[in-house]
Design an enzyme around this catalytic site. Sequence first.
Site, PDB file in Angstrom:
ATOM      1  N   GLY A 223       0.821  -1.198   0.000  1.00  0.00           N
ATOM      2  CA  GLY A 223       0.000   0.000   0.000  1.00  0.00           C
ATOM      3  C   GLY A 223       0.856   1.249   0.000  1.00  0.00           C
TER       4      GLY A 223
ATOM      5  CG  HIS B  74      -0.576   1.209   7.195  1.00  0.00           C
ATOM      6  ND1 HIS B  74       0.317   0.840   8.168  1.00  0.00           N
ATOM      7  CD2 HIS B  74       0.114   1.994   6.325  1.00  0.00           C
ATOM      8  CE1 HIS B  74       1.495   1.379   7.905  1.00  0.00           C
ATOM      9  NE2 HIS B  74       1.397   2.084   6.779  1.00  0.00           N
ATOM     10  CD  GLU B  75      -0.764   2.545   2.704  1.00  0.00           C
ATOM     11  OE1 GLU B  75      -0.386   3.721   2.575  1.00  0.00           O
ATOM     12  OE2 GLU B  75       0.008   1.627   3.029  1.00  0.00           O
TER      13      GLU B  75
END
Length: 175
Positions: free
Chosen positions: A57, A142-143
């Site tokens: 990612g 997370h991204e």
Amino acid sequence: MWTPWIKEEYIMALRTIITKGDPVLSKKAHLVTNFDEKLAILLDDMVETLRDSGGVGLAAPQIGILRRVVVVINDEDQVIELVNPEIIATEGEQVGFEGCLSVPGRWGKVARPMKARVKAQNRQGEWFEVEDEGLTARCFCHELDHLDGHLFTELTDKLYTSEELEELMEQEGQA
């Protein structure tokens, strides 16, 4: 020799991934409002940069662009492009080690949802939803954190080096 029938085409470029300590990583990214060639080039460059890095990612702030743009590679090696994404539903929990291209060589144990559903726009501006679980769900979360100026290091109690992580994985495998 000049050949008039050959069109000059855009060649994708690798972008530099910035690392922890750069102030852009702590800033909130802006909404994308123009769905144009510039966005297409950004997405193409992000995909090439991500594939070259070996990660799963990448968010635009990680290459110094404060726009709400993310690319993720899922378990089937398919690229998911997310413009102006937001998580609209989560389910369950998973706890596992997480790393980041902007925090090279460091890992931390982080709790994330087991499933995540994201609403986003594609490169043409059309809205869609995507849902996944496991590593891809972790990656979505997370991204999207990057888009709000947050790193996974804020969610872990301890950072491990690659060597320490390898030792821990070996110990768990022997247990």
